[in-house]
Write a protein that holds these residues in place. Structure first.
Motif, short mmCIF file in Angstrom:
data_model
loop_
_atom_site.label_atom_id
_atom_site.label_comp_id
_atom_site.label_asym_id
_atom_site.label_seq_id
_atom_site.Cartn_x
_atom_site.Cartn_y
_atom_site.Cartn_z
N PHE A 32 35.43 87.65 -6.59
CA PHE A 32 35.55 87.67 -5.13
C PHE A 32 36.39 88.85 -4.64
CE2 PHE A 32 37.92 86.39 -1.31
CZ PHE A 32 36.87 86.26 -0.43
N VAL A 33 37.50 89.11 -5.33
CA VAL A 33 38.40 90.20 -4.92
C VAL A 33 37.68 91.54 -5.02
CG1 VAL A 33 40.59 91.36 -5.42
CG2 VAL A 33 40.43 88.89 -5.60
N GLY A 34 36.87 91.71 -6.06
CA GLY A 34 36.11 92.95 -6.22
C GLY A 34 35.15 93.18 -5.07
N TYR A 35 34.49 92.11 -4.62
CA TYR A 35 33.56 92.24 -3.50
C TYR A 35 34.29 92.58 -2.20
CZ TYR A 35 29.93 90.32 -6.50
OH TYR A 35 29.04 90.12 -7.52
N VAL A 36 35.48 92.00 -2.02
CA VAL A 36 36.27 92.30 -0.82
C VAL A 36 36.67 93.78 -0.81
CG1 VAL A 36 38.45 91.83 0.38
CG2 VAL A 36 37.12 89.94 -0.55
N ILE A 37 37.05 94.31 -1.97
CA ILE A 37 37.42 95.72 -2.06
C ILE A 37 36.23 96.61 -1.72
CG2 ILE A 37 38.14 97.55 -3.65
CD1 ILE A 37 39.80 95.39 -5.11
N THR A 62 44.15 91.81 -10.46
CA THR A 62 44.77 91.91 -11.78
C THR A 62 45.58 90.66 -12.10
OG1 THR A 62 44.91 94.31 -11.52
CG2 THR A 62 46.32 93.33 -13.19
N VAL A 63 46.36 90.23 -11.12
CA VAL A 63 47.18 89.03 -11.33
C VAL A 63 46.31 87.80 -11.56
CG1 VAL A 63 48.84 87.48 -10.21
CG2 VAL A 63 49.13 89.96 -10.03
N ILE A 64 45.24 87.67 -10.75
CA ILE A 64 44.33 86.52 -10.90
C ILE A 64 43.68 86.54 -12.29
CG2 ILE A 64 42.17 85.50 -10.09
CD1 ILE A 64 42.99 86.42 -7.25
N GLY A 65 43.25 87.73 -12.71
CA GLY A 65 42.62 87.87 -14.04
C GLY A 65 43.57 87.52 -15.16
N MET A 66 44.84 87.95 -15.04
CA MET A 66 45.81 87.64 -16.08
C MET A 66 46.15 86.14 -16.10
SD MET A 66 45.96 90.43 -17.56
CE MET A 66 47.08 89.95 -18.84
N ILE A 67 46.18 85.52 -14.91
CA ILE A 67 46.41 84.07 -14.86
C ILE A 67 45.29 83.34 -15.60
CG2 ILE A 67 46.43 82.06 -13.30
CD1 ILE A 67 47.98 83.84 -11.31
N GLU A 68 44.03 83.77 -15.36
CA GLU A 68 42.90 83.14 -16.06
C GLU A 68 43.00 83.35 -17.57
OE1 GLU A 68 39.13 84.32 -14.48
OE2 GLU A 68 39.59 83.56 -12.47
N THR A 69 43.44 84.53 -17.96
CA THR A 69 43.58 84.82 -19.39
C THR A 69 44.62 83.90 -20.03
OG1 THR A 69 43.01 87.12 -19.01
CG2 THR A 69 44.13 86.62 -21.07
N ALA A 90 40.77 91.56 -14.43
CA ALA A 90 42.01 92.27 -14.13
C ALA A 90 41.79 93.78 -14.09
CB ALA A 90 43.08 91.91 -15.17
N LEU A 91 41.08 94.30 -15.06
CA LEU A 91 40.88 95.75 -15.13
C LEU A 91 39.88 96.24 -14.08
CD1 LEU A 91 40.82 96.16 -19.00
CD2 LEU A 91 42.67 96.71 -17.44
N VAL A 92 38.82 95.47 -13.86
CA VAL A 92 37.78 95.89 -12.90
C VAL A 92 38.33 95.93 -11.49
CG1 VAL A 92 35.62 95.17 -11.81
CG2 VAL A 92 35.79 95.24 -14.28
N THR A 93 39.12 94.93 -11.09
CA THR A 93 39.65 94.94 -9.72
C THR A 93 40.64 96.07 -9.52
OG1 THR A 93 41.27 93.27 -10.38
CG2 THR A 93 39.29 92.49 -9.26
N THR A 94 41.43 96.37 -10.55
CA THR A 94 42.35 97.52 -10.45
C THR A 94 41.55 98.81 -10.26
OG1 THR A 94 43.89 96.39 -11.91
CG2 THR A 94 44.23 98.74 -11.59
N MET A 95 40.50 98.96 -11.05
CA MET A 95 39.65 100.15 -10.95
C MET A 95 39.01 100.25 -9.57
SD MET A 95 36.14 101.00 -13.04
CE MET A 95 35.27 99.70 -12.19
N PRO A 129 38.71 85.61 -29.02
CA PRO A 129 38.99 86.64 -28.01
C PRO A 129 38.00 86.62 -26.84
CG PRO A 129 38.94 87.60 -30.21
CD PRO A 129 38.46 86.19 -30.33
N LYS A 130 36.79 86.09 -27.06
CA LYS A 130 35.79 86.08 -25.98
C LYS A 130 36.23 85.21 -24.81
CE LYS A 130 31.65 87.16 -28.63
NZ LYS A 130 30.33 86.72 -29.05
N LEU A 131 37.02 84.18 -25.10
CA LEU A 131 37.51 83.31 -24.03
C LEU A 131 38.50 84.04 -23.12
CD1 LEU A 131 38.06 80.00 -26.05
CD2 LEU A 131 36.26 80.47 -24.36
N MET A 132 39.23 85.01 -23.67
CA MET A 132 40.20 85.77 -22.89
C MET A 132 39.57 86.98 -22.21
SD MET A 132 43.48 85.71 -25.42
CE MET A 132 42.59 86.28 -26.85
N ALA A 133 38.42 87.40 -22.71
CA ALA A 133 37.81 88.65 -22.24
C ALA A 133 37.47 88.62 -20.75
CB ALA A 133 36.56 88.97 -23.04
N GLY A 134 37.03 87.46 -20.25
CA GLY A 134 36.64 87.37 -18.83
C GLY A 134 37.80 87.67 -17.90
N GLY A 135 38.97 87.06 -18.17
CA GLY A 135 40.14 87.28 -17.33
C GLY A 135 40.64 88.71 -17.40
N ILE A 136 40.66 89.28 -18.62
CA ILE A 136 41.11 90.66 -18.80
C ILE A 136 40.14 91.62 -18.10
CG2 ILE A 136 41.51 92.48 -20.50
CD1 ILE A 136 42.49 90.23 -22.39
#
Length: 196
Positions: free
Chosen positions: A20-25, A120-127, A149-154, A139-146
Motif C-alpha cells: 500500500f505504501v508503495g502505491y501511495v508513493i 521500511t519500518v512496516i517491512g521490518m516489523i513484518e520480518t 522495506a527495500l522497495v518502499t525506500t527505493m 529465509p523465504k518467510l522473512m523475504a517478503g518483509g525485507i
C-alpha cells in the motif's frame, strides 16, 4: 543461471512488493509531476507574453506590465512615494499566481522519502513477526518483509529526486518572471525621478 534470470521480478512485481505504501508513493509522484507540468506550461506562456509585450511595447490591460504602465501613465503628482506604493501593490498581487502549487510540489518531494521510511519500518516489523512465529529456519518467510522495506525506500527516493528537480526549475522560472516585473517597476520610478 538462466532459470534465475527468468525468475527475476519485473518492475510491476517489485512495485507490488512495496504494498500500500508503495502505491501511495507512486500516486504522489504522478500527482507532483502532473502539477509540475501544468505549472511549467503556465509559466512558459507567461514568459512568452511578457517577452512579446516588451518587444512590441504594446501592453495588455490585464497583464501585470500593462497595470504597471497604466499606473505610471495616470500618475501626475509630485510625490514619488505614492507611485511607489501603487506599483508595490501591483507587484504584491503578481507574485502569488506565479508561485501557486510550488509549495505543494516541494511538500510532495519531502513526503515521498518519509513514506519510503514508513514502508521500511512496516517491512521490518513484518520480518520480525515472521522470525518470532517461525524462527530463522526458512529465509523465504522473512523475504517478503525485507523486500517491502527495500522497495518502499527505493520508491521514496525515486519519487523525491524528480520532484525536487521540478520544484527547483519552476521556482527559478517564477523568480525570473518576478524579477522582470520588479525591473519594470524600478524603471518607471526612475523615469519619475528623471522628470523631476
Amino acid at each position: 543461471l538462466l532459470t534465475k534470470l527468468i525468475d527475476r521480478d519485473t518492475w510491476l512485481e517489485r512495485i507490488n512488493a512495496g504494498g500500500f505504501v508503495g502505491y501511495v508513493i507512486i500516486i504522489i509522484l504522478i500527482l507532483g509531476l502532473t502539477m509540475g507540468a501544468m505549472r511549467f506550461k503556465f509559466l512558459d506562456e507567461e514568459s512568452k507574453s511578457i517577452t512579446k509585450e516588451l518587444e512590441t511595447n504594446n501592453f495588455s490591460n490585464d497583464s501585470i506590465l500593462g497595470k504597471l504602465n497604466s499606473v505610471y501613465s495616470k500618475y501626475s503628482g509630485n510625490n514619488p512615494e505614492d507611485l511607489e506604493s501603487q506599483l508595490a501593490d501591483i507587484l504584491a498581487t503578481a507574485t502569488p499566481p506565479l508561485e501557486k502549487t510550488l509549495s505543494v510540489i516541494k511538500l510532495l518531494a519531502a513526503v515521498a522519502p518519509l513514506l519510503g521510511l514508513l514502508g521500511t519500518v512496516i517491512g521490518m516489523i513484518e520480518t520480525f513477526q515472521a522470525i518470532t512465529l517461525f524462527g530463522t529456519g526458512d529465509p523465504k518467510l522473512m523475504a517478503g518483509g525485507i523486500s517491502q522495506a527495500l522497495v518502499t525506500t527505493m520508491l521514496g527516493l525515486i519519487a523525491a529526486v524528480p520532484l525536487l528537480f521540478v520544484h527547483n526549475i519552476l521556482d527559478s522560472r517564477s523568480r525570473a518572471i518576478s524579477q522582470i516585473y520588479e525591473e519594470q517597476a524600478i524603471g518607471l520610478l526612475a523615469l519619475v525621478s528623471i522628470k523631476k
